[in-house]
Design an enzyme around this catalytic site. Structure first.
Site, short mmCIF file in Angstrom:
data_model
loop_
_atom_site.label_atom_id
_atom_site.label_comp_id
_atom_site.label_asym_id
_atom_site.label_seq_id
_atom_site.Cartn_x
_atom_site.Cartn_y
_atom_site.Cartn_z
N SER A 105 -6.77 7.62 -1.35
CA SER A 105 -5.89 7.35 -2.48
C SER A 105 -5.21 8.64 -2.96
O SER A 105 -4.45 9.23 -2.20
CB SER A 105 -6.70 6.64 -3.58
OG SER A 105 -5.86 6.13 -4.59
N ASP A 155 -3.17 -4.33 -0.46
CA ASP A 155 -3.28 -3.21 -1.41
C ASP A 155 -2.27 -3.42 -2.55
O ASP A 155 -1.06 -3.45 -2.31
CB ASP A 155 -2.98 -1.89 -0.68
CG ASP A 155 -3.34 -0.67 -1.51
OD1 ASP A 155 -3.28 -0.73 -2.75
OD2 ASP A 155 -3.68 0.37 -0.91
N HIS A 186 -7.11 -1.99 -1.88
CA HIS A 186 -7.04 -0.53 -2.03
C HIS A 186 -8.39 0.12 -1.75
O HIS A 186 -8.45 1.28 -1.35
CB HIS A 186 -6.54 -0.17 -3.44
CG HIS A 186 -6.10 1.26 -3.57
ND1 HIS A 186 -4.98 1.76 -2.92
CD2 HIS A 186 -6.64 2.32 -4.24
CE1 HIS A 186 -4.84 3.06 -3.20
NE2 HIS A 186 -5.83 3.41 -3.99
#
Length: 208
Positions: A105, A155, A186
């Site tokens: 991320s 996501d 995610h």
């Protein structure tokens, strides 16, 4: 150990031939977050895991954002330069080769920025749920660096078009990009670990 610019954890290699890993956590993580993941992906690798120096509502990150998915690009550039300097200093201090970044991320986004802004800092990267970090990136020369980009089909943060654009951007810069879209959101899944472990095994074999 805080004598370097970033608070970090360092764990020496326990096996020969495995590339060192630079572990870069997501928003709200810290220097301990990805140590377990690093050991699962590449048992034996030296692990270098810094804590992001930007706080967002008390949560560590590697650069500022203006909103979800909207980055402060001046800060991205400044923080990528700081992280690149840290990697150089840590390599000297610990006697390790250029690492393969493993970023999740926000950590994957700073790793992508590092590849574009200071490509010599990394030997390659595993980018987990990464986005394009800069709207107007410099022309980088990635000279065949291996990159694994793992995106989530569902996501809610990273649109499929954005991760595809990142894959194209890195490929155009000369990287050898393996982009896979997983049936995931995610968050990371077991498939991420399995694919990353298999990929880094191939990178090790090629290096040997």
């Amino acid at each position: 150990m805080t004598e370097l610019a970033f608070i970090h954890r360092y764990e020496p290699a326990t096996g020969a031939g495995s590339p060192p890993l630079l572990l870069l956590h997501g928003t709200g993580g810290d220097e301990n977050d990805l140590l377990g993941l690093g050991k699962m992906i590449s048992p034996g690798s030296a692990l270098l895991s810094p804590r992001g120096r930007v706080l967002e509502h008390g949560m560590p990150r590697f650069f500022r954002r203006l909103a979800e998915g909207v980055f402060d690009e001046d800060d991205v550039r400044r923080r990528a330069a700081e992280l690149g300097d840290f990697v150089t200093e840590a390599r000297q201090q610990y006697g390790i080769a250029a690492p393969v970044a493993v970023g999740f991320s926000n950590g994957a986004n700073i790793a992508a920025a590092l590849l574009l802004l200071k490509p010599d800092a990394l030997a390659g990267a595993i980018l987990l749920r990464a986005m394009v970090p800069l709207s107007d990136p410099p022309k980088a020369e990635l000279g065949g660096k291996p990159i694994l980009l793992l995106s989530g089909q569902a996501d809610p943060i990273v649109p499929a078009s954005n991760s595809a654009k990142l894959a194209a951007l890195l490929s155009d810069a000369g990287a050898h990009v393996d982009h896979k879209v997983l049936p995931a959101g995610h968050q990371l899944s077991q498939a991420d670990v399995t694919l990353a472990r298999g990929w880094i095994g191939k990178v090790e074999a090629k290096a040997a």
